[in-house]
Design an enzyme around this catalytic site. Structure first.
Site, short mmCIF file in Angstrom:
data_model
loop_
_atom_site.label_atom_id
_atom_site.label_comp_id
_atom_site.label_asym_id
_atom_site.label_seq_id
_atom_site.Cartn_x
_atom_site.Cartn_y
_atom_site.Cartn_z
NE ARG A 1 -14.69 -8.17 5.35
CZ ARG A 1 -14.76 -7.91 6.54
NH1 ARG A 1 -15.77 -7.30 7.02
NH2 ARG A 1 -13.84 -8.54 7.22
NE ARG B 1 1.52 8.38 9.52
CZ ARG B 1 1.93 7.22 9.23
NH1 ARG B 1 1.20 6.84 7.96
NH2 ARG B 1 2.89 6.47 9.67
NE ARG C 1 7.43 5.03 9.05
CZ ARG C 1 8.58 4.11 9.21
NH1 ARG C 1 8.22 2.92 8.91
NH2 ARG C 1 9.77 4.46 9.66
NE ARG D 1 -10.03 -22.91 1.12
CZ ARG D 1 -9.32 -24.01 1.84
NH1 ARG D 1 -7.85 -24.37 1.78
NH2 ARG D 1 -10.06 -24.56 2.79
CD GLU E 1 -2.60 1.25 2.63
OE1 GLU E 1 -2.71 0.32 3.39
OE2 GLU E 1 -3.22 2.34 2.75
#
Lengths: 233, 233, 233, 233
Positions: B187, B160, B92, B178, B88
């Site tokens: 979800r 941040r 930082r 899977r 992601e």
């Protein structure tokens, strides 16, 4: 509103011992119990296992921590997937408490160098002062908007979108000595590490408190981890 | 500053087929290839595997997605640990882009009932309007403070802390059929599910876009998943 | 009956590249594509990631192998849990083929030293000869009893109890570059390894064949793995 | 030589309670302790979690078992990768004990039907008798050859190639309630299961003994598991 400059770590429950490491390892070679063994032997065995990356004997134990830290720390923490179980306070189901993280005056504020080779140095007195002021104002404003949205009947899971990643959250985190050492190896900085790490200070604050419990509960394993360059087996 | 009311999901790379599911399963019973089999047989076999919870044959494939969604979605997403790999954007190491999530006008804004039995209903026109207004103001103020801190030379990882969990982030996420079905099962909300789910709308928006790719790449597996109550094997 | 002195490893399917490692890592720092980058930069980045134990960028790829090896090798293999998917021929559902493992004449037969510090040395010509003779007789007798039991109508899953762990089995094994490097690090012996390993020869034979495919598909990652002491990030 | 018709399961260590499940779940919604809650509430909460597939609260506990069973059972057992830790007796490092598995007279010996729809039925008296005789002869012969090889100085890891998968082995296996329920769900047969399972009898013998400890240590969780179709959350 509270501004906190520290994280909390409690050991909620624990079943862990150096002896069980040795028992688990011994089943590979002979089935007798190790109860009567001298402590020197236990220590030597643990050292042998750690050095030679026999990791599985370190998995037969459990530490459950209750941790309070800012969301930006939990974001990094949850990337540890294996040998870790989490349950965290949820902004979908509960109104989060008004507690926010603010670095203390010793937190190095300035980043120098380029990606991959950052160094952090202290901020000037003015930087320290204004950072605190801006953080507090920003946190307070975000909190106000959160309250406004809730008051208007907006669902918690929508309203919380304005909350900053500096807000404190809480979680239970369960691990074993192996997954804990993997975490400590990456999330603490130590001169003697075989592989240097450059953790964010706030996650290291959590890691150091966890490590104190680890050292207390499994002193020989911890000593061996320290002696062998803090490499997780 | 951009306010976005949708998430993005791209399929970056993929190696997945219904045929490989059957090949993997067949190795248990006989070693011949299944290439010459009729499609009906493949479908029957996949259905048998799914229904009887033979999960491993569905693991020999890979989907890599690039996803853009608010941080509060990624927080939930990353709790999926097994069969998932993540990278992601990091606050930082980089200055985050000024893109923020704002629900569209159809997003149910009001939560009724109690924990464990929530129902979401539409907000009034006024609620919709004021929610947007408050979110935008709050996002804008947080962004200003972030910029102020950066301008004063404060490190990105400290600055941040004021950024809201409604800011957009981006990640690569890799999984297999899977682990993807386990994710979709929890979800997404579907009338025909054996086990009902009550996902947050924003993570369901991501899940639905992922599911479209899954359906395209493994049509027989997807059909069987749908037919069998959307239970991951 | 066949007596085999080697293992088989085929690469069944693969989606893997050095470039994807860099793309996944770059998302942390900036979102641009890396397509236009010079090869030198890719190599430097991969080296940086491996050395600093940034493991996740190496997970966005997949290798599926088909492996034939004796059961005693698969027993060790399956202890690798994370980042590995397996489907193996089953003695419950199929009659196993009559193929058995027999060391070739170069396989060191004699173990010296004590647990934790074994050394293997060559057997004498007589030891080599009689080992083969005994293995073959024993395998043949076990196979006869297996056939006898099956002929009497005994279920495969009961009859196979007499089959030796030296019988050959087959499986599909899927992994990613990170889990593969963890496997190679433990299951191969290499002078330059930071942490020495003492793998069983037969699993190393499998590992070496897998490594050849890895080297071919991700040459920069492999080179960096080799250069950095064969430590998995 | 011993012929054993049963498996052994001991609970070596355990830290597990229904209360911790509820505490872990409660952190999502409110931070107070649950100590003062009435038992009815605990039971209702656990039931809610299990039914709605909230799995993580069931992970904050640990069971370590010592298990003795034939190798063909451990082969199946070790395919459970997630939430399981293993250390097993090793034929590389130790001479295995001369204990072999032999079905008792009640073990259904005959398999009818085709793959995917097997039924097991009792053997005739003659089948029972001759199965035992053949197993014992075969085991004895394999053991003799193993001893012969060892006597000639052949390394244990080579000599053991002749040992049958019906030989008894021993291991420590550590899990949590969630991974244990996933195991029980697949490895036991129960009329009330939402998803029927057809486990091999010998792994079910192990599973049933493990389940007795689970029921004793977490009675409310077990009751809820049973009541909800034995589906792991």
């Amino acid at each position: 509103m509270k501004f906190l400059d520290d994280v909390d770590v409690d050991l909620v429950q624990c079943l862990a011992s150096d002896e069980m490491v040795v028992r688990a390892a011994r089943i590979s070679t002979k089935s007798e119990s190790v109860v009567e063994e001298a402590p020197g032997k236990t220590s030597g065995m643990i050292n042998f296992l750690l050095k030679n990356r026999h990791g599985t004997p370190f998995e037969h134990n459990m530490f459950t921590f209750r941790i309070k830290a800012p969301i930006f720390v939990f974001r990094e923490f949850h990337r540890h997937r294996i040998g870790w179980s989490y349950n965290e306070m949820s902004g979908r189901y509960t109104e989060l408490p008004a507690e926010f993280y603010e670095p203390d005056v010793y937190r190095p504020l300035v980043q120098e160098g380029k990606p991959g080779a950052y160094v952090f140095v202290e901020g000037t007195a003015e930087q320290v002062h204004s950072t605190r002021a801006i953080l507090e104002t920003s946190y307070a404003d975000s909190w106000d908007r959160y309250q406004q949205l809730l008051l208007q009947g907006v669902a918690k899971e929508v309203a919380r979108a304005v909350l900053p990643v500096g807000i404190m959250s809480q979680m239970y985190a369960t691990c074993n000595a192996r997954s804990l050492m993997a975490f400590l190896s990456l999330r603490t900085k130590d001169e003697t590490s075989t592989f240097p790490s450059y953790p964010m200070q706030e996650i290291e604050m959590v890691a150091r408190k966890m490590e104190a419990f680890f050292k207390e509960k499994m002193p020989l394993t911890w000593a061996s981890f320290q002696m062998n360059g803090r490499v997780s087996p």
